[in-house]
Design a protein around this motif. Sequence first.
Motif, PDB file in Angstrom:
ATOM      1  N   GLN A 152       0.896  -1.206  -0.119  1.00 45.87           N
ATOM      2  CA  GLN A 152      -0.083  -0.115   0.020  1.00 45.87           C
ATOM      3  C   GLN A 152       1.057   1.189   0.036  1.00 45.87           C
ATOM      4  O   GLN A 152       0.504   2.236  -0.619  1.00 45.87           O
ATOM      5  N   ALA A 153       1.992   1.224   0.747  1.00 48.77           N
ATOM      6  CA  ALA A 153       2.782   2.253   0.829  1.00 48.77           C
ATOM      7  C   ALA A 153       3.862   2.591  -0.144  1.00 48.77           C
ATOM      8  O   ALA A 153       4.658   3.367  -0.450  1.00 48.77           O
ATOM      9  N   GLY A 154       4.075   1.373  -1.004  1.00 55.24           N
ATOM     10  CA  GLY A 154       4.913   1.154  -2.289  1.00 55.24           C
ATOM     11  C   GLY A 154       6.542   0.990  -1.897  1.00 55.24           C
ATOM     12  O   GLY A 154       7.189   1.596  -2.386  1.00 55.24           O
ATOM     13  N   VAL A 155       6.617   0.460  -0.923  1.00 56.38           N
ATOM     14  CA  VAL A 155       7.925   0.197  -0.450  1.00 56.38           C
ATOM     15  C   VAL A 155       8.347  -1.456  -0.238  1.00 56.38           C
ATOM     16  O   VAL A 155       7.517  -2.148  -0.137  1.00 56.38           O
ATOM     17  N   ALA A 156       9.797  -1.599  -0.546  1.00 56.98           N
ATOM     18  CA  ALA A 156      10.097  -2.933  -0.532  1.00 56.98           C
ATOM     19  C   ALA A 156      10.488  -3.199   0.731  1.00 56.98           C
ATOM     20  O   ALA A 156      10.784  -2.500   1.726  1.00 56.98           O
ATOM     21  N   VAL A 157      10.930  -4.381   0.921  1.00 58.56           N
ATOM     22  CA  VAL A 157      11.448  -4.796   2.209  1.00 58.56           C
ATOM     23  C   VAL A 157      12.724  -4.334   2.441  1.00 58.56           C
ATOM     24  O   VAL A 157      13.956  -4.718   1.461  1.00 58.56           O
ATOM     25  N   PRO A 158      13.219  -3.679   3.630  1.00 57.12           N
ATOM     26  CA  PRO A 158      14.364  -2.961   3.830  1.00 57.12           C
ATOM     27  C   PRO A 158      15.669  -3.773   4.295  1.00 57.12           C
ATOM     28  O   PRO A 158      15.308  -4.965   4.818  1.00 57.12           O
ATOM     29  N   ILE A 169       9.429   6.355   7.076  1.00 54.76           N
ATOM     30  CA  ILE A 169       8.754   7.640   6.729  1.00 54.76           C
ATOM     31  C   ILE A 169       7.753   7.731   5.603  1.00 54.76           C
ATOM     32  O   ILE A 169       6.540   8.269   5.838  1.00 54.76           O
ATOM     33  N   THR A 170       7.823   6.589   4.704  1.00 57.35           N
ATOM     34  CA  THR A 170       7.000   6.299   3.399  1.00 57.35           C
ATOM     35  C   THR A 170       5.696   6.311   4.141  1.00 57.35           C
ATOM     36  O   THR A 170       4.649   6.762   3.668  1.00 57.35           O
ATOM     37  N   ILE A 171       5.625   5.061   4.947  1.00 59.59           N
ATOM     38  CA  ILE A 171       4.278   4.512   5.522  1.00 59.59           C
ATOM     39  C   ILE A 171       3.864   5.644   6.260  1.00 59.59           C
ATOM     40  O   ILE A 171       2.625   5.856   6.230  1.00 59.59           O
ATOM     41  N   ARG A 172       4.539   6.279   7.193  1.00 60.05           N
ATOM     42  CA  ARG A 172       3.835   7.444   7.991  1.00 60.05           C
ATOM     43  C   ARG A 172       3.029   8.609   7.116  1.00 60.05           C
ATOM     44  O   ARG A 172       1.993   8.963   7.268  1.00 60.05           O
ATOM     45  N   ASP A 173       3.796   8.922   5.753  1.00 60.57           N
ATOM     46  CA  ASP A 173       2.991  10.003   5.169  1.00 60.57           C
ATOM     47  C   ASP A 173       1.992   9.502   4.129  1.00 60.57           C
ATOM     48  O   ASP A 173       1.237  10.045   3.899  1.00 60.57           O
ATOM     49  N   LYS A 174       2.026   8.195   3.937  1.00 62.04           N
ATOM     50  CA  LYS A 174       1.197   7.724   2.927  1.00 62.04           C
ATOM     51  C   LYS A 174       0.022   7.003   3.506  1.00 62.04           C
ATOM     52  O   LYS A 174      -1.239   6.810   2.883  1.00 62.04           O
ATOM     53  N   ILE A 175       0.029   6.387   4.762  1.00 62.90           N
ATOM     54  CA  ILE A 175      -0.989   5.921   5.552  1.00 62.90           C
ATOM     55  C   ILE A 175      -1.377   6.629   6.655  1.00 62.90           C
ATOM     56  O   ILE A 175      -0.930   6.551   7.774  1.00 62.90           O
ATOM     57  N   PRO A 176      -2.595   7.530   6.637  1.00 62.12           N
ATOM     58  CA  PRO A 176      -3.227   8.025   7.668  1.00 62.12           C
ATOM     59  C   PRO A 176      -3.308   7.383   9.004  1.00 62.12           C
ATOM     60  O   PRO A 176      -3.854   6.275   8.957  1.00 62.12           O
ATOM     61  N   ASN A 177      -2.764   7.957  10.176  1.00 60.64           N
ATOM     62  CA  ASN A 177      -2.983   7.550  11.405  1.00 60.64           C
ATOM     63  C   ASN A 177      -2.221   6.090  11.678  1.00 60.64           C
ATOM     64  O   ASN A 177      -2.485   5.477  12.500  1.00 60.64           O
ATOM     65  N   SER A 178      -1.133   5.884  11.033  1.00 61.43           N
ATOM     66  CA  SER A 178      -0.495   4.696  11.264  1.00 61.43           C
ATOM     67  C   SER A 178       0.633   4.825  12.121  1.00 61.43           C
ATOM     68  O   SER A 178       1.064   5.782  12.454  1.00 61.43           O
ATOM     69  N   VAL A 179       1.023   3.915  12.706  1.00 65.66           N
ATOM     70  CA  VAL A 179       2.211   3.736  13.395  1.00 65.66           C
ATOM     71  C   VAL A 179       3.415   2.897  12.770  1.00 65.66           C
ATOM     72  O   VAL A 179       3.079   1.526  12.851  1.00 65.66           O
ATOM     73  N   PRO A 180       4.061   3.310  11.889  1.00 68.62           N
ATOM     74  CA  PRO A 180       4.845   2.585  11.008  1.00 68.62           C
ATOM     75  C   PRO A 180       5.732   1.412  11.418  1.00 68.62           C
ATOM     76  O   PRO A 180       5.852   0.432  10.952  1.00 68.62           O
ATOM     77  N   TYR A 181       6.160   1.568  12.861  1.00 71.24           N
ATOM     78  CA  TYR A 181       6.885   0.762  13.534  1.00 71.24           C
ATOM     79  C   TYR A 181       6.539   0.838  15.141  1.00 71.24           C
ATOM     80  O   TYR A 181       6.978   1.440  15.680  1.00 71.24           O
ATOM     81  N   PRO A 182       5.537  -0.066  15.378  1.00 74.99           N
ATOM     82  CA  PRO A 182       4.996  -0.077  16.882  1.00 74.99           C
ATOM     83  C   PRO A 182       6.162  -0.923  17.579  1.00 74.99           C
ATOM     84  O   PRO A 182       5.933  -1.918  18.378  1.00 74.99           O
ATOM     85  N   MET A 183       7.293  -0.185  18.141  1.00 78.25           N
ATOM     86  CA  MET A 183       8.359  -0.505  18.734  1.00 78.25           C
ATOM     87  C   MET A 183       7.857  -0.498  20.310  1.00 78.25           C
ATOM     88  O   MET A 183       7.058   0.110  20.567  1.00 78.25           O
ATOM     89  N   ALA A 184       8.178  -1.670  21.114  1.00 70.51           N
ATOM     90  CA  ALA A 184       8.002  -1.579  22.356  1.00 70.51           C
ATOM     91  C   ALA A 184       8.166  -0.198  23.197  1.00 70.51           C
ATOM     92  O   ALA A 184       9.564  -0.117  23.155  1.00 70.51           O
ATOM     93  N   THR A 185       7.391   0.501  23.702  1.00 72.45           N
ATOM     94  CA  THR A 185       7.814   1.649  24.323  1.00 72.45           C
ATOM     95  C   THR A 185       7.218   1.496  25.979  1.00 72.45           C
ATOM     96  O   THR A 185       7.422   2.417  26.588  1.00 72.45           O
ATOM     97  N   LYS A 186       6.446   0.424  26.029  1.00 71.92           N
ATOM     98  CA  LYS A 186       6.410   0.073  27.659  1.00 71.92           C
ATOM     99  C   LYS A 186       6.515  -1.290  27.768  1.00 71.92           C
ATOM    100  O   LYS A 186       6.362  -2.068  27.136  1.00 71.92           O
TER     101      LYS A 186
END
Length: 422
Positions: A152-158, A169-186
Amino acid sequence: MTRVPRLITAAAVALALTAGAARAADLTWMGSSYAEPANKPAVERMIAGFKTSSGLTVEPLGFAWGDMQKNIFLKARSNTLPEIVQLQERWLPTVVNLPTLVDLNTVFGKEKLEATFAPEALALGNIDGHQWGLPLFSGTVGMVANKAVLEQAGVAVPKTVEEFKAALITIRDKIPNSVPYPMATKNNGSIVLDFMIWNWVFGGSIIDDGGKAVIDSDASRTALAFVVDLVKERLAAPEIDRPDSRRLTAQGQSGFYIDAPVTRSFLRDFSGKGEAFDANVLPMAMPVLKGGDKPVSVQWGHILSMFAPDAKAVPEDAASKLLAYATSDEAQTDFPIALSALPTTKSAREKVAGDAYLSNWAKAAGEPRPNEVGIWSNAAELNQIVGEEVQAAMLGLKSVDDAIAAMQSRLSDSMAKAKPAN
């Protein structure tokens, strides 16, 4: 005079009822998988299979993964520990000193266990030559992607860290309200795993093989700055734990996150699509800092431990029979696969070698490493220290330099009284 016999009779009836309730099942199993809707049916299937093969009954108790350790020690203090307890492998150093924990080498024989299980799987439950648990399922903790979100974002596997951040960054900008990388922060236990892997990617380490805290390094500062920047740039988010990562991915709101192979089962459940969602679950190698670096992952698995009076058991005990069944081909070619994890016995692995998902996960694992925090006797305190300091930096409560300095000091103090768990 007539009341005394009646009181005795009432007490006797109450005692009989209590004893009857206690004997409602031949033994009790306690574990996190039974508390997970996606995995509960697999536990029930294994218990039913055990009853069919042995005639014995099992009462299952389920607690959320994050509550398991607390409940283990609460039950230990009240002398109500179940006979069989499912443990995350990294909890073993904090459980090993419970006086009723059984060394399973004394029940099944060391040579027989070594002939039965894959070596790296058996090692999950071994400390100082004592087999404190049999491996139930195994794998690694690494990166997984949502293929649909990438498309959907048009990105390849990095493949590199630079490509990974650009994809976020591409996912953040192309998919509204997304959390591109839900890293553990708690949740300290989750934060430690995510940070540990990124720290390895950047060439850092938390504790070296000799037990020395080595977090105060340029590599670790760079790694912590990297994860802090991900939060600042809205590529990751505060207040995220592993269950949140899974839900966001299942709902098409994230592109990548770190997890174990059991994630496929959770994504099936959280998406509401079942196995149809499997096409979106893409195991991938952890991004590397530069070409030629070896991708890293964390060794991972769950074990089954036995508790008995005086820490003694024999193969004829009901609990011993349940352990034998749980690690038989009948159970190992079903239960781990249902959880999207690897079987632990040599024979079961041969029988499921054609599973494409598990095969791809194994290929993506790169260089699996032991949990460098979890192997120490003070693992719980180490998790707390690293989790608190990393979270403080991610939330902007401390600078990267201050968080690293505090981590180094606190870890050094803790390691001064520690000993290796295995």
